[in-house]
Scaffold this motif. Structure first.
Motif, PDB file in Angstrom:
ATOM      1  N   VAL A 307       0.696  -1.490   0.008  1.00 16.03           N
ATOM      2  CA  VAL A 307      -0.387   0.139   0.212  1.00 16.03           C
ATOM      3  C   VAL A 307       0.603   1.162   0.006  1.00 16.03           C
ATOM      4  O   VAL A 307       0.880   1.934  -1.017  1.00 16.03           O
ATOM      5  CB  VAL A 307      -0.895   0.072   1.509  1.00 16.03           C
ATOM      6  CG1 VAL A 307      -1.602   1.462   1.324  1.00 16.03           C
ATOM      7  CG2 VAL A 307      -2.224  -1.044   1.165  1.00 16.03           C
ATOM      8  N   HIS A 308       2.376   1.362   0.953  1.00 16.75           N
ATOM      9  CA  HIS A 308       2.520   2.493   1.105  1.00 16.75           C
ATOM     10  C   HIS A 308       3.492   2.441  -0.676  1.00 16.75           C
ATOM     11  O   HIS A 308       3.548   3.460  -1.220  1.00 16.75           O
ATOM     12  CB  HIS A 308       3.814   1.961   1.421  1.00 16.75           C
ATOM     13  CG  HIS A 308       4.313   3.581   2.243  1.00 16.75           C
ATOM     14  ND1 HIS A 308       3.662   4.413   3.398  1.00 16.75           N
ATOM     15  CD2 HIS A 308       5.612   3.465   1.920  1.00 16.75           C
ATOM     16  CE1 HIS A 308       4.505   5.503   3.749  1.00 16.75           C
ATOM     17  NE2 HIS A 308       6.645   4.997   3.043  1.00 16.75           N
ATOM     18  N   GLN A 309       4.248   1.805  -1.608  1.00 18.16           N
ATOM     19  CA  GLN A 309       4.535   2.179  -2.263  1.00 18.16           C
ATOM     20  C   GLN A 309       4.261   2.510  -3.869  1.00 18.16           C
ATOM     21  O   GLN A 309       4.224   2.884  -4.309  1.00 18.16           O
ATOM     22  CB  GLN A 309       5.619   0.344  -2.453  1.00 18.16           C
ATOM     23  CG  GLN A 309       6.429   0.659  -4.126  1.00 18.16           C
ATOM     24  CD  GLN A 309       7.589   1.561  -3.818  1.00 18.16           C
ATOM     25  OE1 GLN A 309       7.602   2.132  -2.411  1.00 18.16           O
ATOM     26  NE2 GLN A 309       7.687   2.056  -4.458  1.00 18.16           N
ATOM     27  N   MET A 310       2.508   1.109  -3.372  1.00 24.31           N
ATOM     28  CA  MET A 310       1.428   1.975  -4.428  1.00 24.31           C
ATOM     29  C   MET A 310       1.244   3.513  -4.041  1.00 24.31           C
ATOM     30  O   MET A 310       1.239   4.280  -5.025  1.00 24.31           O
ATOM     31  CB  MET A 310       0.121   1.565  -4.486  1.00 24.31           C
ATOM     32  CG  MET A 310      -0.559   1.940  -5.326  1.00 24.31           C
ATOM     33  SD  MET A 310      -2.725   1.239  -4.849  1.00 24.31           S
ATOM     34  CE  MET A 310      -2.308  -0.091  -5.967  1.00 24.31           C
ATOM     35  N   GLY A 311       1.294   4.504  -2.829  1.00 24.30           N
ATOM     36  CA  GLY A 311       0.967   5.132  -1.974  1.00 24.30           C
ATOM     37  C   GLY A 311       2.069   6.022  -3.615  1.00 24.30           C
ATOM     38  O   GLY A 311       1.965   7.518  -4.070  1.00 24.30           O
ATOM     39  N   LEU A 312       3.041   6.277  -3.000  1.00 19.34           N
ATOM     40  CA  LEU A 312       4.514   6.545  -3.815  1.00 19.34           C
ATOM     41  C   LEU A 312       4.383   6.518  -5.339  1.00 19.34           C
ATOM     42  O   LEU A 312       5.068   8.026  -5.434  1.00 19.34           O
ATOM     43  CB  LEU A 312       5.962   6.581  -2.616  1.00 19.34           C
ATOM     44  CG  LEU A 312       6.125   6.750  -1.133  1.00 19.34           C
ATOM     45  CD1 LEU A 312       7.083   5.467  -0.729  1.00 19.34           C
ATOM     46  CD2 LEU A 312       5.748   7.779  -0.754  1.00 19.34           C
ATOM     47  N   GLU A 313       4.298   5.493  -5.534  1.00 22.82           N
ATOM     48  CA  GLU A 313       4.390   5.517  -6.997  1.00 22.82           C
ATOM     49  C   GLU A 313       3.567   6.944  -7.605  1.00 22.82           C
ATOM     50  O   GLU A 313       3.509   7.281  -8.582  1.00 22.82           O
ATOM     51  CB  GLU A 313       4.036   3.905  -7.643  1.00 22.82           C
ATOM     52  CG  GLU A 313       5.465   3.579  -7.306  1.00 22.82           C
ATOM     53  CD  GLU A 313       5.563   1.860  -7.205  1.00 22.82           C
ATOM     54  OE1 GLU A 313       4.224   1.754  -7.906  1.00 22.82           O
ATOM     55  OE2 GLU A 313       6.447   1.212  -7.050  1.00 22.82           O
ATOM     56  N   GLN A 314       2.094   6.645  -7.815  1.00 22.74           N
ATOM     57  CA  GLN A 314       1.142   7.479  -7.792  1.00 22.74           C
ATOM     58  C   GLN A 314       1.047   9.295  -7.630  1.00 22.74           C
ATOM     59  O   GLN A 314       0.733   9.652  -8.112  1.00 22.74           O
ATOM     60  CB  GLN A 314      -0.568   6.349  -6.991  1.00 22.74           C
ATOM     61  CG  GLN A 314      -0.523   5.375  -8.053  1.00 22.74           C
ATOM     62  CD  GLN A 314      -2.161   4.977  -8.179  1.00 22.74           C
ATOM     63  OE1 GLN A 314      -2.631   5.935  -7.647  1.00 22.74           O
ATOM     64  NE2 GLN A 314      -2.273   3.332  -8.157  1.00 22.74           N
ATOM     65  N   VAL A 315       1.759   9.312  -6.462  1.00 21.14           N
ATOM     66  CA  VAL A 315       1.687  10.633  -6.055  1.00 21.14           C
ATOM     67  C   VAL A 315       3.351  11.131  -7.435  1.00 21.14           C
ATOM     68  O   VAL A 315       2.292  12.437  -7.688  1.00 21.14           O
ATOM     69  CB  VAL A 315       2.296  10.796  -4.618  1.00 21.14           C
ATOM     70  CG1 VAL A 315       3.172  12.436  -4.317  1.00 21.14           C
ATOM     71  CG2 VAL A 315       1.246  10.332  -3.638  1.00 21.14           C
ATOM     72  N   ALA A 316       4.047   9.972  -7.437  1.00 16.26           N
ATOM     73  CA  ALA A 316       4.725  10.696  -7.739  1.00 16.26           C
ATOM     74  C   ALA A 316       4.205  10.789  -9.733  1.00 16.26           C
ATOM     75  O   ALA A 316       4.714  11.951 -10.360  1.00 16.26           O
ATOM     76  CB  ALA A 316       5.980   9.633  -8.053  1.00 16.26           C
ATOM     77  N   GLU A 317       3.468  10.156 -10.359  1.00 14.87           N
ATOM     78  CA  GLU A 317       2.984   9.983 -11.481  1.00 14.87           C
ATOM     79  C   GLU A 317       1.506  11.249 -11.685  1.00 14.87           C
ATOM     80  O   GLU A 317       1.685  11.810 -12.721  1.00 14.87           O
ATOM     81  CB  GLU A 317       2.288   8.992 -11.984  1.00 14.87           C
ATOM     82  CG  GLU A 317       2.109   8.263 -13.169  1.00 14.87           C
ATOM     83  CD  GLU A 317       0.309   8.906 -13.347  1.00 14.87           C
ATOM     84  OE1 GLU A 317      -0.459   9.213 -14.313  1.00 14.87           O
ATOM     85  OE2 GLU A 317      -0.430   8.500 -12.343  1.00 14.87           O
ATOM     86  N   ILE A 318       1.261  11.595 -10.687  1.00 14.28           N
ATOM     87  CA  ILE A 318       0.140  12.383 -10.847  1.00 14.28           C
ATOM     88  C   ILE A 318       0.415  14.036 -10.252  1.00 14.28           C
ATOM     89  O   ILE A 318       0.040  14.598 -11.375  1.00 14.28           O
ATOM     90  CB  ILE A 318      -1.611  12.403  -9.628  1.00 14.28           C
ATOM     91  CG1 ILE A 318      -1.689  10.884 -10.041  1.00 14.28           C
ATOM     92  CG2 ILE A 318      -2.127  12.945  -9.573  1.00 14.28           C
ATOM     93  CD1 ILE A 318      -2.250  10.541  -8.311  1.00 14.28           C
TER      94      ILE A 318
END
Length: 610
Positions: A307-318
């Motif tokens: 969950v934490h990693q998904m959040g970091l990746e999606q924050v960067a993309e958005i």
């Protein structure tokens, strides 16, 4: 979002449906004559579960618009909040799930298999929660009373917005419920103190926020209370003669306010030793409790680290997408969060923090909802029959309430759906953020999904009110994306920035939720991360982070659900090619009702066979 979460907890904890007669009459659930024995047995079991659950929860009967006719006495009581009721419901629920497991799933029809899988997932997850000595077992909130939970926080608005006042009998029922309010507060206090003894004392900032809200209620003269004024205003409007306001004042003064104060005193007694750590990792078996919370709310098997990693990746993309839009508007200096923060303070986009401006804001929201509604026949085969109102979060609870949430329509059509916006400070709602809120909470978001679920014919009532956060909140974010895809922001670049900020906000929730409960972040660390990332006001972010502390896992459900909805649509497009139909995708997904993501995925894969 409303109160769907609370309604779901009511379903599980002993509250959602009606006697077999009303269930069958309203939901049209009788098995067809040609149905197999297993289907007939299963549908009868769903009716039995409904019968046993709703009769013990008067508030849910009122929420569903079913407190009339043979159920009219429910209007005189509130839900039983005692430990004895919790224990009795646990026995009922355990027996019901055993009966479900005894059904031969393979012998059921397609719809019944969806119902079966939904109940099985829910039952298995709830059973996981029973082993913890706090939180009640039915949902991952370790505190009976908090800034977001408890009778003191829920009942004033419930009485004002959901208890009907059409007759003198309704007014008497209102007074009876006021008295019952005091009993429920004391029952909760006993459960709260048992949780304290089990090691589940809320963090100090949660206690402080809760005490502030309790003080706002008891510090208001009984004559000016929302509960008194609601009764006086609505009995006058409906020409119901009587000294109703004076009677309500007496009950508040002599019964309700002292009971709220007793809860406050119990919280004050543990405040000196309360920790400032907000994560549930500090509770007995707290790391396992967080995994339970993630499973319950995301309906997935994702780990906290995933969950934490998904959040970091999606924050960067958005963030990269937002950066491009900001640069296109000439905003090139500073981080994305800093530029969004500057945009949020731009006087062009701010309403004055006055009652008149707040009325104008809600008027603008209604206009946005009407405009997007006109486009919906292009994308949905089924449209809700129920309208949707837009309301302000009651002033008495706005300090600790979320920014926005949705309230379901009554099943009988007597009350429309509604979405609430928190207007404690209009600076928290720059104009460019508002369209996305409407698309998420109302059209085509929560109102579409929940109203269509309730209005689906030939559906057991239990399945009309079941709900899962990842499915519904994921749909809410998908609805925001759909609005963007169909051109809602075509001439509104700042509105599109607001949409991307909304997505990034939910992606940041993944990071902070797992950060608090798994990586042992402090409240302040979570607030700093979100303020720096999003550019939001610290006041609104503080209440958000404090919310995550009392609902572990819930904040992660949004983006996990959204990612699943989008992936399933892209899978369907790839499999069907030119045969893909957006109306068919939406109708098929929403026709399931509220289901776990595992059930959604199975059904959508069946709709698009390879």
């Amino acid at each position: 979002m409303m109160d769907r979460r609370k309604l779901l907890m009511s379903v599980a904890a002993g509250g959602a449906l009606a006697a077999v007669g009303p269930v069958r009459a309203l939901a049209q659930t009788a098995a067809a004559p040609a149905a197999g024995a297993a289907s007939a047995q299963f549908l009868a079991l769903l009716d039995k579960i409904a019968q046993e659950m709703i009769l013990s929860d008067p508030e849910t009967l009122t929420m569903l618009g079913m407190d009339r006719g043979p159920m009219a006495q429910a209007r005189f009581k509130l839900s039983d909040r005692s430990q004895a009721k919790v224990d009795a419901d646990k026995v009922k629920f355990t027996d019901a799930m055993k009966a479900v497991k005894a059904i031969d799933r393979k012998a059921l029809g397609t719809d019944e298999q969806v119902y079966y899988d939904t109940l099985e997932f829910f039952g298995d997850t709830v059973m996981d929660g029973y082993r913890f000595p706090y939180g009640g077992g039915f949902s991952p909130s370790p505190y009976v009373v908090s800034q977001l939970g408890g009778a003191y926080q829920q009942i004033p608005d419930f009485l004002d917005s959901q208890h009907r006042l059409d007759t003198p009998d309704d007014a008497e029922a209102y007074l009876s419920r006021l008295s019952d309010f005091a009993k429920g507060l004391d029952d909760e206090r006993a459960r709260m103190q048992a949780e304290f003894a089990a090691g589940a004392v809320p963090p100090d900032f949660v206690i402080d926020r809760t005490l502030t809200q309790m003080g706002a209620i008891t510090g208001t003269p009984a004559a000016d209370s929302v509960m008194t004024r609601s009764l006086a205003r609505r009995t006058a409007a409906n020409n119901i003669p009587g000294e109703w306001a004076a009677k309500a004042q007496a009950i508040l003064t002599n019964e309700v306010y002292p009971a709220i104060q007793r809860q406050a005193d119990a919280l004050k007694a543990v405040r000196p030793n309360a920790t400032h750590d907000g994560g549930v990792w500090r509770l007995p078996d707290g790391e396992a409790y967080y995994r339970f919370g993630l499973k319950y709310y995301t309906t997935s098997s994702m780990t906290p680290d995933e969950v934490h990693q998904m959040g970091l990746e999606q924050v960067a993309e958005i963030s990269a997408r937002t950066d491009a839009l900001l640069k296109a508007q000439g905003m090139t200096q500073g981080s994305v969060g800093a530029r969004v923060a500057a945009l949020g303070k731009d006087p062009r986009f701010l309403y004055p923090n006055t009652d008149a401006a707040k009325e104008e804001l809600i008027k603008e929201l209604n206009a946005q909802m009407v405009a997007i509604q006109a486009r919906m026949p292009e994308y949905f085969g089924r449209l809700p029959k129920s309208p949707c109102d837009i309301k302000r979060v009651p002033v008495a609870i706005e300090a600790g309430a979320p920014g926005g949430y949705y309230q379901s329509p009554a099943l009988d059509g007597s009350r429309p759906g509604a979405y609430y916006i928190n207007l404690r400070d209009t600076a928290e709602w720059p104009k460019w953020t508002l369209p996305t809120l409407t698309y998420h909470e109302a059209v085509p978001g929560h109102h579409f999904q929940i109203a269509l679920q309730q209005e689906k014919p030939d559906t057991p009532l239990l399945m009309k009110v079941m709900g899962f956060s990842a499915y519904s909140e994921g749909w809410g974010l998908y609805a925001e994306q759909l609005a963007d895809e169909i051109g809602a922001y075509e001439n509104d670049p700042f509105g599109q920035i607001g949409y991307l900020q909304s997505l990034m906000f939910r992606a940041a929730r993944l990071v902070v939720d797992s950060g608090l409960h798994h990586k042992r972040w402090s409240r302040e660390q979570g607030i700093r991360y979100m303020v720096d990332t999003l550019g939001d006001q610290e006041s609104s972010i503080a209440t958000e982070v404090e919310r995550y502390c009392v609902w572990p896992g819930q904040a992660s459900s949004y983006k996990v659900g959204h990612t699943t909805w989008v992936r399933l649509r892209e899978d369907a497009k790839r499999r069907l090619g030119a045969r893909f139909d957006i109306k068919g995708f939406h109708d098929t997904g929403l026709n399931l009702g509220g289901v776990p993501l595992t059930v959604l995925e199975r059904a959508m894969n069946a709709w698009t066979p390879a």
